[in-house]
Motif scaffolding. Structure first.
Motif, mmCIF file in Angstrom:
data_model
loop_
_atom_site.group_PDB
_atom_site.id
_atom_site.type_symbol
_atom_site.label_atom_id
_atom_site.label_comp_id
_atom_site.label_asym_id
_atom_site.label_seq_id
_atom_site.Cartn_x
_atom_site.Cartn_y
_atom_site.Cartn_z
ATOM 1 N N MET C 1 0.840 -1.209 0.000
ATOM 2 C CA MET C 1 0.000 0.000 0.000
ATOM 3 C C MET C 1 0.874 1.258 0.000
ATOM 4 N N ALA C 2 1.111 1.726 -1.171
ATOM 5 C CA ALA C 2 1.988 2.896 -1.264
ATOM 6 C C ALA C 2 1.164 4.168 -1.346
ATOM 7 N N ASP C 3 1.813 5.278 -1.155
ATOM 8 C CA ASP C 3 1.167 6.583 -1.252
ATOM 9 C C ASP C 3 0.554 6.787 -2.627
ATOM 10 N N ASP C 4 -0.550 7.557 -2.652
ATOM 11 C CA ASP C 4 -1.105 8.055 -3.906
ATOM 12 C C ASP C 4 -1.513 6.962 -4.893
ATOM 13 N N LYS C 5 -1.827 5.781 -4.393
ATOM 14 C CA LYS C 5 -2.243 4.727 -5.311
ATOM 15 C C LYS C 5 -3.645 4.218 -5.032
ATOM 16 N N ASP C 6 -4.043 4.246 -3.784
ATOM 17 C CA ASP C 6 -5.351 3.691 -3.436
ATOM 18 C C ASP C 6 -6.468 4.628 -3.878
ATOM 19 N N VAL C 7 -7.601 4.016 -4.123
ATOM 20 C CA VAL C 7 -8.775 4.830 -4.458
ATOM 21 C C VAL C 7 -9.861 4.522 -3.445
ATOM 22 N N TRP C 8 -10.360 5.562 -2.826
ATOM 23 C CA TRP C 8 -11.411 5.390 -1.826
ATOM 24 C C TRP C 8 -12.768 5.686 -2.449
ATOM 25 N N VAL C 9 -13.773 5.072 -1.863
ATOM 26 C CA VAL C 9 -15.127 5.438 -2.280
ATOM 27 C C VAL C 9 -15.920 5.753 -1.024
ATOM 28 N N PHE C 10 -16.897 6.644 -1.195
ATOM 29 C CA PHE C 10 -17.803 6.899 -0.079
ATOM 30 C C PHE C 10 -19.185 7.196 -0.617
ATOM 31 N N SER C 11 -20.164 6.467 -0.084
ATOM 32 C CA SER C 11 -21.556 6.861 -0.338
ATOM 33 C C SER C 11 -22.404 6.369 0.809
ATOM 34 N N GLU C 12 -23.369 7.176 1.194
ATOM 35 C CA GLU C 12 -24.285 6.760 2.260
ATOM 36 C C GLU C 12 -25.320 5.780 1.709
ATOM 37 N N SER C 29 -6.791 -0.303 -11.334
ATOM 38 C CA SER C 29 -6.145 -1.162 -12.319
ATOM 39 C C SER C 29 -5.042 -0.366 -13.019
ATOM 40 N N HIS C 30 -5.116 0.927 -12.949
ATOM 41 C CA HIS C 30 -4.082 1.771 -13.534
ATOM 42 C C HIS C 30 -3.071 2.253 -12.491
ATOM 43 N N THR C 31 -3.566 2.609 -11.306
ATOM 44 C CA THR C 31 -2.648 3.153 -10.293
ATOM 45 C C THR C 31 -1.915 2.033 -9.555
ATOM 46 N N GLY C 32 -2.531 0.841 -9.568
ATOM 47 C CA GLY C 32 -1.909 -0.267 -8.869
ATOM 48 C C GLY C 32 -2.211 -0.303 -7.376
ATOM 49 N N GLY C 33 -3.097 0.542 -6.905
ATOM 50 C CA GLY C 33 -3.423 0.546 -5.480
ATOM 51 C C GLY C 33 -4.637 -0.306 -5.169
ATOM 52 N N GLN C 34 -5.163 -0.094 -3.974
ATOM 53 C CA GLN C 34 -6.322 -0.867 -3.509
ATOM 54 C C GLN C 34 -7.578 -0.007 -3.552
ATOM 55 N N VAL C 35 -8.716 -0.705 -3.678
ATOM 56 C CA VAL C 35 -9.999 -0.012 -3.563
ATOM 57 C C VAL C 35 -10.426 -0.074 -2.103
ATOM 58 N N MET C 36 -10.667 1.069 -1.518
ATOM 59 C CA MET C 36 -11.059 1.104 -0.115
ATOM 60 C C MET C 36 -12.367 1.859 0.021
ATOM 61 N N ALA C 37 -13.237 1.329 0.868
ATOM 62 C CA ALA C 37 -14.528 1.987 1.072
ATOM 63 C C ALA C 37 -14.554 2.613 2.461
ATOM 64 N N VAL C 38 -14.974 3.873 2.495
ATOM 65 C CA VAL C 38 -15.199 4.517 3.788
ATOM 66 C C VAL C 38 -16.665 4.257 4.132
ATOM 67 N N VAL C 39 -16.889 3.599 5.267
ATOM 68 C CA VAL C 39 -18.269 3.201 5.581
ATOM 69 C C VAL C 39 -18.722 3.867 6.872
ATOM 70 N N LEU C 40 -19.878 4.465 6.763
ATOM 71 C CA LEU C 40 -20.526 5.083 7.910
ATOM 72 C C LEU C 40 -21.796 4.271 8.131
ATOM 73 N N GLY C 41 -21.785 3.378 9.120
ATOM 74 C CA GLY C 41 -22.961 2.536 9.309
ATOM 75 C C GLY C 41 -22.610 1.325 10.152
ATOM 76 N N ALA C 42 -23.549 0.390 10.207
ATOM 77 C CA ALA C 42 -23.366 -0.815 11.021
ATOM 78 C C ALA C 42 -22.217 -1.660 10.453
ATOM 79 N N ARG C 43 -21.720 -2.571 11.287
ATOM 80 C CA ARG C 43 -20.629 -3.439 10.845
ATOM 81 C C ARG C 43 -21.044 -4.247 9.624
ATOM 82 N N SER C 44 -22.330 -4.621 9.602
ATOM 83 C CA SER C 44 -22.817 -5.393 8.449
ATOM 84 C C SER C 44 -22.615 -4.613 7.147
ATOM 85 N N GLN C 45 -22.703 -3.302 7.245
ATOM 86 C CA GLN C 45 -22.504 -2.489 6.040
ATOM 87 C C GLN C 45 -21.037 -2.471 5.626
#
Lengths: 258, 384, 321
Positions: C1-12, C29-45
């Motif tokens: 997990m290097a700097d400036d490679k991951d892409v985050w998503v957020f939606s309620e 697929s271009h940056t070579g990083g990970q897809v990470m989701a910021v989640v605001l909600g229950a653990r199930s979410q």
């Protein structure tokens, strides 16, 4: 109450000319007040009429916006005065630059209780500047505001979200981006048009705002072109209503949509 | 020579165009026409947005406006909603007479009401035997103490029943010179003794015209507008601007007719081509456009002359004669371009064609315009 | 997990989050990083985000009562500054737009709004969106990172759910917002709420409909087609005949149904931007030169007051068979 209302003056989208190579010319487009900003102006003027105070219209952009007809047009809709920051360095400014210049202007106007913006600009409609402006001013900021009630140093707002209406109370000063249906904007009459020419207009430069250098752009527009039209079958159905209806129903069945 | 409008005029007309699209859309105007209904709501919208205040003195809620601006307003009304242009133009003569000659009391009542949205004051001049010939006028006013008893019959009295007042012209039978024997009265339409008979017209279906029977109608003597026996020159003082206003509304209608024709010619396909591709059609369209341009230039010129305080004695008559005929030609050409569809009731051009035809008659016929212009031209030639 | 490679998503909105994850995958697929989701909600979410394809979840827990989704801005800004992702894609709901704009301002960048497509020009990211009320397409290149973008529903196609996702859930703690709005009331607008973007068939009346009463006829047609009723903007805003949620176009709904049927719709760009990707487009109009008539698969030239009743009869007759 001192209200600032931000309005974008931009070329009218309906005057866009598409060249044969698909590029776009705005040279002959008439510049107008953003159609979504008219509602913000109306909301500002109504709040002033109900609570007293003043409305300052604020617009930033290239030299082109400092045009006497545009100035009168803005002021004929009810604001008491107009602040313009018109420099060609702001031509095609991105939302970050625009918000920074607006924030500097709002600070210079000083002692502002409420800043209103439209839902989005009529040309780009990114719906971003108001939110960025609020954050830069470090005051409460909300979008989709469909009702505003002011009392003392508080404001109660209704937000029309996708599935619910949310009623919030927040301290002033605040920045609010209003919906397009908050009010039907008034149409200026001759009295207001004549009066507009007599209202004060302040022309401030970026240097006046303490912005010695134009803020650094964060986004560059690489291309602007006419959208590629989607290929359609373009089958014209004529004839009596009965024939046309039968024929259309047949096509819809064939397409598998009924 | 500067052909540009002022910025104020541009903003006003822009605002008015938006107002008309909002409050008097074509669908509504078409529907009112079919139902022969007066456009009360659009008219009130004109008042609410300060259009009716234009040119009325400020003390009665008005806003200053020169004749050029009023001309642009009439043209715009004519283009988007011709009946509104007609009503406004008809009102210009009576309202201006009241501004010029009405007592303070009459002005306060009538002008403030007009600004708020009252219909214009109807004009009661024509009689069964007296059109442009004032000498044949028979309606009488008999003074009875502080009151006046009116009697007579008026023809082609547009708006009479639905307006609050008629500007009622009477003839003093004692006077030898008929033009110095006519008086002008402000007659409330709810005065007992008035009877209205609606007349069926070829056009102007939303603007009703009546025959009015006046039998021993008593009004206060102070309802005299201007001087006793000065009614004729008083009326003539504002005929010129009324004719100009009617012309402007006609030009607007001709512009609407040309717009409809152009859009139809671009899309109606016959023999594999849009009909606009055929030169025969292009010639008609070009002639229409030239007439519109000439009409517009003529009305602006007359308006400008009036704003300069110049006499338009024969110019206004020549303008009215030209514009009324050219507008008829343009609306007629629009019907022709659209062929069968043009003659159908569900398209706008038939309405423009029917409504515009009256412009060669109302406000003085073509023939009367010749009578005004011809002698003036000869007189000028003798002078120089 | 290097700097400036991951892409985050957020939606309620969880459904939109799934689509954003698919969009983020295009970028990683271009940056070579990970897809990470910021989640605001229950653990199930949070777990749901992993199933939707996120490789890691930054989990804030449930929204504390009295808080707004928008209050996430200071937290997001601090995390972005700390973890330095390539960018954050935010769902373009009203709340999402508010979050994106404020976040961009805090980070000193300009958010890319309503992105329709991401492209790469060598190593430079490009974003395509509509401007001038649908009259033009603009391609923007961000000059500074991180990239903050908003994307609406229906732009990216969500991938299949993963049965046993491997990603980690990393708790994230709240950063106190500097100001707080008091929530007085929330009223559901369920009565008028309609999910046009989910509708398979949409019938849309325009200004060609003369009177509000006549909408009954259009509604009858919608019923015969089992379609949702939409409208053009003037019908919702100028005339107020239909609720605002039902208008299609810029600032309104963007739809991609199998069938779009416009009745008396002229087809201004501001409207067609919202429906141009419909599979089958039908227009009924008495003016054959109306823009929508020339941009449709089937254009019926005729009076809607005659054609629509005939069409209802024809559809019913077919159903009866």
């Amino acid at each position: 109450m001192k209200i600032v209302v931000c309005a974008k003056l931009a070329p009218d989208a309906s005057d866009i000319e598409v060249r044969s190579d698909g590029s776009i010319s705005l040279e002959r487009a008439e510049w107008r007040i953003g159609s979504f900003d008219l509602q913000a102006i109306e909301a500002a003027v109504r709040l002033r009429d109900a609570h007293g105070g003043s409305v300052t219209a604020l617009s930033v952009g290239p030299q082109r916006i400092n045009h006497s007809k545009l100035r009168k047009d803005l002021l004929s809709r009810g604001p008491d005065e107009l602040v313009l920051v018109a420099e060609d360095a702001l031509n095609g400014a991105d939302t970050a630059v625009t918000a920074q210049v607006l924030a500097a202007a709002v600070r210079k106007i000083g002692a502002v209780d409420l800043v209103l913006t439209g839902e989005g600009s009529a040309d780009l409609y990114f719906q971003q500047v108001g939110l960025q402006l609020g954050e830069l001013l470090a005051v409460p900021v909300f979008n989709a505001v469909s009702k505003i009630e002011v009392s003392d140093s508080q404001v109660r707002i209704e937000r029309s979200l996708e599935e619910e209406t949310e009623v919030l109370e927040l301290p002033l000063p605040a920045v609010l981006a209003v919906t397009t249906d908050i009010h039907t904007p008034r149409l200026p009459n001759m009295k207001e048009i004549l009066l507009a020419a007599k209202k004060p207009v302040y022309e401030w430069s970026l240097a006046d705002l303490g912005l010695e250098n134009t803020p650094e752009p964060r986004v560059e527009a690489v291309s602007l072109r006419a959208p590629r039209p989607v290929e359609r079958k373009r089958i014209l159905i004529e004839g009596s209503p009965e024939e046309a209806a039968q024929s259309l129903a047949g096509y819809l069945v064939k397409e598998g949509v009924v | 020579m500067d052909f540009r409008w002022t910025e104020e005029q541009e903003l006003l007309i822009q605002s008015l165009e938006e107002l008309l699209q909002r409050e008097a859309p074509e669908t509504l105007m078409a529907e009112l026409d079919t139902r022969h209904e007066f456009p009360f709501k659009p008219w009130q919208a004109l008042a609410d947005n300060g259009i009716l205040a234009l040119g009325i003195p400020e003390e009665y809620g008005g806003v200053p406006a020169d004749i050029t601006t009023l001309t642009l307003v009439c043209e715009t009304l004519g283009k988007y909603a011709l009946p509104l242009g007609i009503i406004y133009s008809l009102g210009i003569i009576t309202i201006r007479d009241i501004i010029q000659f009405g007592s303070e009391e009459i002005k306060a009542e009538v002008l403030s009401g007009f600004v708020r949205g009252d219909l214009p004051v109807a004009l009661g001049i024509t009689e069964p035997q007296a059109g442009s010939d004032a000498a044949a006028m028979k309606a009488t006013a008999k003074i009875d103490g502080e009151e006046v008893i009116l009697n007579g019959q008026k023809m082609y009295c547009t708006l009479a029943k639905i307006a609050r007042y008629i500007l009622f012209m009477t003839r003093d039978e004692q006077g030898a010179n008929p033009y110095a024997s006519i008086s002008m009265w402000l007659l409330p339409t709810d005065t007992p003794g008035l009877r209205f008979n609606i007349l069926n017209k070829v056009g102007w279906w939303t603007v009703p015209t009546y025959e009015v029977f006046i039998e021993n109608a008593r009004i206060p003597r102070k309802n005299l507008v201007g001087q006793f026996n000065s009614g004729w020159p008083q009326l003539m003082a504002n005929f010129e601007i009324e004719r100009l206003a009617l012309c402007a509304a006609s030009v607007g209608a001709a512009e609407a007719a040309l717009e409809d024709s152009l859009s139809y010619a671009n899309r109606r396909v016959q023999f594999g081509n849009p009909i606009g591709n055929y030169q025969a059609v292009q010639h008609i369209l070009t002639d229409m456009a030239i007439k519109n341009e000439n009409m517009r230039n003529y009305i602006y010129k007359v308006a400008w002359m009036m704003d300069q305080g110049q006499s338009v004695r024969h110019e206004h008559a020549m303008c009215k004669l030209y514009v009324a005929r050219a507008a008829c030609e343009v609306t007629d050409a629009a019907v022709q371009i659209m062929g069968g569809l043009g003659y159908m009731m569900d398209h706008r051009v038939q309405r423009l064609w029917r409504d515009i035809r009256l412009m060669r008659i109302g406000g003085g016929t073509d023939e009367i315009m010749y009578n005004i212009a011809g002698p003036q031209l000869l007189k000028h030639a003798r002078k120089s | 997990m290097a700097d400036d490679k991951d892409v985050w998503v957020f939606s309620e909105k969880p459904a939109l989050q799934a689509e954003l994850i698919a969009g983020a995958q295009q970028l990683t697929s271009h940056t070579g990083g990970q897809v990470m989701a910021v989640v605001l909600g229950a653990r199930s979410q949070a777990e749901q985000a992993l199933e939707q394809g996120a490789q890691r979840v930054l989990w804030l827990g449930e929204l504390p009562s009295g808080r707004l989704v928008e209050d996430i801005v200071p937290t997001l800004a601090a995390s972005v500054q700390d973890k330095r992702p390539f960018g954050v894609i935010i769902g373009a709901t009203i709340r999402g737009r508010a979050v994106a704009g404020r976040l961009a301002a805090r980070l000193g960048v300009a958010a890319l709004a309503d992105v329709l497509e991401f492209q790469w020009d060598d190593s430079a990211l490009l974003a395509r969106h509509m401007v001038f009320g649908g009259g033009a397409v603009r391609i923007d290149r961000p000059l500074a990172g991180p990239v903050i973008a908003t994307t609406g529903q229906g732009i990216f196609e969500a991938g299949a759910l993963q049965a046993r996702p491997k990603g980690e859930i990393e708790p994230l703690s709240w950063v106190e917002p500097p100001w707080q709005a008091a929530v007085i009331e929330r009223r559901s607008r369920a009565v008028s709420s309609v999910n046009l973007s989910a509708a398979k068939r949409v019938v849309c009346p325009g200004r060609g409909v003369a009177r509000q009463e006549d909408l009954g006829l259009i509604e009858e047609l919608a019923q015969a087609l089992s379609a949702e009723m939409a409208c053009t903007r003037p019908l919702a805003e100028g005339l107020g005949w239909l609720p605002r949620e039902r208008y299609i176009g810029i600032s309104g709904a963007m739809i991609k149904p199998d069938l779009y049927l416009g009745v008396g719709v002229s087809g201004q760009a501001q409207h067609t931007i919202g429906m141009s990707e419909s599979r089958v487009v039908v227009a009924i109009n008495k003016d054959r030169a109306a823009p929508l008539m020339t941009q449709s698969d089937y254009a019926v030239e005729g009076d809607l007051y005659q054609v629509v009743p005939a069409l209802i009869r024809a559809l019913k007759a077919r159903k009866a068979k």
